[in-house]
Design a protein around this motif. Structure first.
Motif, mmCIF file in Angstrom:
data_model
loop_
_atom_site.group_PDB
_atom_site.id
_atom_site.type_symbol
_atom_site.label_atom_id
_atom_site.label_comp_id
_atom_site.label_asym_id
_atom_site.label_seq_id
_atom_site.Cartn_x
_atom_site.Cartn_y
_atom_site.Cartn_z
ATOM 1 N N VAL A 28 0.870 -1.171 0.000
ATOM 2 C CA VAL A 28 0.000 0.000 0.000
ATOM 3 C C VAL A 28 0.907 1.221 0.000
ATOM 4 C CG1 VAL A 28 -1.750 1.295 1.269
ATOM 5 C CG2 VAL A 28 -1.862 -1.208 1.194
ATOM 6 N N ALA A 80 0.734 5.449 -0.369
ATOM 7 C CA ALA A 80 -0.128 6.638 -0.335
ATOM 8 C C ALA A 80 -1.609 6.256 -0.276
ATOM 9 C CB ALA A 80 0.151 7.539 -1.537
ATOM 10 N N GLY A 81 -1.921 5.218 0.499
ATOM 11 C CA GLY A 81 -3.305 4.801 0.680
ATOM 12 C C GLY A 81 -3.862 3.957 -0.449
ATOM 13 N N ARG A 82 -3.027 3.615 -1.435
ATOM 14 C CA ARG A 82 -3.484 2.826 -2.577
ATOM 15 C C ARG A 82 -2.803 1.464 -2.582
ATOM 16 N NH1 ARG A 82 -1.988 7.625 -6.400
ATOM 17 N NH2 ARG A 82 -3.696 9.036 -5.944
ATOM 18 N N GLU A 122 -3.004 -0.281 -9.911
ATOM 19 C CA GLU A 122 -3.517 0.298 -8.664
ATOM 20 C C GLU A 122 -4.900 0.868 -8.883
ATOM 21 O OE1 GLU A 122 -2.366 4.648 -7.751
ATOM 22 O OE2 GLU A 122 -0.488 3.706 -8.387
ATOM 23 N N PRO A 123 -5.768 0.851 -7.908
ATOM 24 C CA PRO A 123 -5.698 0.170 -6.615
ATOM 25 C C PRO A 123 -6.175 -1.277 -6.761
ATOM 26 C CG PRO A 123 -7.732 1.429 -6.718
ATOM 27 C CD PRO A 123 -7.027 1.620 -8.040
ATOM 28 N N GLY A 126 -10.920 2.393 -1.099
ATOM 29 C CA GLY A 126 -9.883 3.290 -0.602
ATOM 30 C C GLY A 126 -9.513 4.335 -1.633
ATOM 31 N N ALA A 127 -8.346 4.899 -1.475
ATOM 32 C CA ALA A 127 -7.900 6.006 -2.314
ATOM 33 C C ALA A 127 -7.906 5.607 -3.784
ATOM 34 C CB ALA A 127 -6.505 6.439 -1.900
ATOM 35 N N ASN A 128 -8.417 6.506 -4.614
ATOM 36 C CA ASN A 128 -8.439 6.290 -6.057
ATOM 37 C C ASN A 128 -8.223 7.638 -6.707
ATOM 38 O OD1 ASN A 128 -9.369 5.932 -8.818
ATOM 39 N ND2 ASN A 128 -10.099 3.940 -8.131
ATOM 40 N N HIS A 129 -7.183 7.772 -7.493
ATOM 41 C CA HIS A 129 -6.867 9.093 -8.035
ATOM 42 C C HIS A 129 -7.815 9.543 -9.141
ATOM 43 C CE1 HIS A 129 -4.457 6.699 -10.924
ATOM 44 N NE2 HIS A 129 -4.689 7.689 -11.728
#
Length: 124
Positions: free
Chosen positions: A42, A44-46, A62-63, A86-89
């Motif tokens: 993981v 940066a949260g990804r 990712e993710p 979770g984080a997804n850009h």
């Protein structure tokens, strides 16, 4: 496709080091080619993973939530995980970020799928 490849000018420069493919949370993610899982963590949260292929190219995803371990061998088309929460850009949308790298060089992943860049020429 949500976003295309934009190579950085330098190693740490701005750019988009892969392509973003729209998808849904929980969707299967499959290996783009035969290879070995060489990274899973993981960052940066990804949830990220990398597969190094027999050609020497490393694909990154990712993710991706995966039960595979570093060292596991995978085959082209084999499910390697699912689009994780979770984080997804690409927020608020969901996407899979797919990158390709050979040694220290970032590569556009699209040509590996037989895609070609279209160049529009002016009409005479």
């Amino acid at each position: 496709m949500a976003a295309s490849f934009d190579a950085p000018d330098g190693r740490w420069g701005p750019g988009h080091r892969g392509i973003d493919l729209r998808t849904a949370k929980g969707a299967d993610v499959t290996a783009v080619a035969d290879g070995v899982v060489t990274h899973r963590a993981v960052i940066a949260g990804r949830a990220t993973m990398s597969i190094t292929h027999d050609s020497g190219v490393r694909s990154t995803y990712e993710p991706v939530a995966s039960d595979l371990a570093v060292g596991d061998r995978v085959r082209r088309g084999q499910p390697v995980g699912r689009i994780g929460a979770g984080a997804n850009h690409c927020a608020p949308r969901t996407c899979l970020h797919l990158g390709a790298k050979r040694a220290e060089d970032y590569l556009d992943p699209l040509p590996f799928f037989g895609a070609r860049r279209v160049i529009l020429l002016p009409v005479p």
